[in-house]
Design a protein around this motif. Sequence first.
Motif, PDB file in Angstrom:
ATOM      1  N   ALA A 196      77.823 -40.271  -7.311  1.00 44.25           N
ATOM      2  CA  ALA A 196      78.128 -40.330  -8.745  1.00 44.25           C
ATOM      3  C   ALA A 196      77.025 -41.028  -9.518  1.00 44.25           C
ATOM      4  N   ALA A 197      76.462 -42.109  -8.942  1.00 46.36           N
ATOM      5  CA  ALA A 197      75.392 -42.836  -9.633  1.00 46.36           C
ATOM      6  C   ALA A 197      74.121 -42.007  -9.725  1.00 46.36           C
ATOM      7  N   ALA A 198      73.862 -41.179  -8.716  1.00 54.27           N
ATOM      8  CA  ALA A 198      72.639 -40.370  -8.724  1.00 54.27           C
ATOM      9  C   ALA A 198      72.728 -39.214  -9.722  1.00 54.27           C
ATOM     10  N   HIS A 199      73.940 -38.771 -10.061  1.00 57.90           N
ATOM     11  CA  HIS A 199      74.112 -37.638 -10.978  1.00 57.90           C
ATOM     12  C   HIS A 199      75.077 -38.028 -12.097  1.00 57.90           C
ATOM     13  N   GLU A 200      74.855 -39.176 -12.712  1.00 58.96           N
ATOM     14  CA  GLU A 200      75.792 -39.684 -13.708  1.00 58.96           C
ATOM     15  C   GLU A 200      75.870 -38.773 -14.927  1.00 58.96           C
ATOM     16  N   THR A 201      74.730 -38.310 -15.412  1.00 49.80           N
ATOM     17  CA  THR A 201      74.729 -37.456 -16.597  1.00 49.80           C
ATOM     18  C   THR A 201      75.442 -36.141 -16.332  1.00 49.80           C
ATOM     19  N   ILE A 202      75.202 -35.556 -15.158  1.00 48.82           N
ATOM     20  CA  ILE A 202      75.880 -34.304 -14.806  1.00 48.82           C
ATOM     21  C   ILE A 202      77.385 -34.505 -14.758  1.00 48.82           C
TER      22      ILE A 202
END
Length: 410
Positions: free
Chosen positions: A24-30
């Motif tokens: 979740a932290a690596a793809h927060e914007t998505i």
Amino acid sequence: MSARPDEALTRWLLRPTARAAELAAAHETIVDVAVALLIAVASVAGLAIQARLGHADTIVFCVLLCAPLPFRGRSRSLCFTLVAGVALAQWLTSTPQIADVSVLVALYWLALDGPPAAIIAAGIVAEAGAVMAAARWSPTDVIKYWIGLSALGVASAVLGVSIRERRALLATMRERAARLEFERDQEGRLGAAAERARIAREMHDIVSHNLTVMIGLADGASYALQSSPETAGSAMQRVSATGRQALSEMRRLLGVLREDPSAEPFEPQPGLDRLDELLARVEAAGVPVSIEIEGDPHELSGGVQLAVFRVAQEALTNTLKHAGRPATARLALRITGGRVDLVVIDVAPVAPGAPGAPGAPVAPGPGGRGLHGMRERATAYGGTLEAGPLPDGGWRVHLSVAADVDAAVR
């Protein structure tokens, strides 16, 4: 070395949660965009079911309510403020829709990572919005409508705070797991270092003493080869016996490094009952030794006996190495008053260049490996070791340790 049970449990608990959090932290914007689109689609579907898609204001507010959600990564407080402002405008000019869930999502995100003051302020705003919405959009059943909206707002805030506390707990557990792993590795390194130091001391004592005895016997055999072949033959037999004994002790010592310790039984470490054997080897190498014992050595623990034996062995080895000929040695062992005192004195003309010889260079520091090892043994049993030349020639070694190991530790 296997992991501790509590460390293994901590890792097991952390593994799935840590992976989800990292994803979740690596793809927060998505994730934020996906949430906004999901809410928008659900709201449009609800408007279509209610036949309200023809109203332009509902479509506009659907977009405006979902649009701030992707900005959560920049500022959670700003995200909630924008959504709350749009919701206020909707309250003034339009009707409710599923997109109002954005208020709850923004409140949840703020409770998840926002500062406490902002969370309290957002909670007050959400509660005020629930009262206002109930008063305008459900005038006939205000209390029921307000209770439902308040419950949703409280649930969002409580869920965010709960997950926040759980994350903090997981971070603590992760730090604890890393600390446990570090401590485990550190214990292994310290244990390995201590074992290496112990093996180095034992190897020095075994090799140095036995090689010195063998050299002395070999030199004596070479001198007596022509005049007394029988004496030379006897000396060589002692050389062979000493070499076999040294080899046996080295095999026993290095046996601790084998993976299968049960492959061959270990011999016990030497104790004071082998003093006579030690003195016999030294005398065979050409240095007569007298011994005086006061007290019962067999009452001492195995560790104390080993320390006293090794110090005596090293002191007599130094006599064989450095003392001139003819040389004699005197060993006194006293066990009185809870203390063990060992004094080894050799009397002989000191070989040129040897420690204590006139004009010989003085070695810096506490001495070579032999003296260093003797001092380590003394310190391990709460004792002291003194070593140095005598005024009238010769060398004196004095070991004093506690007879009771527990007393030494205290």
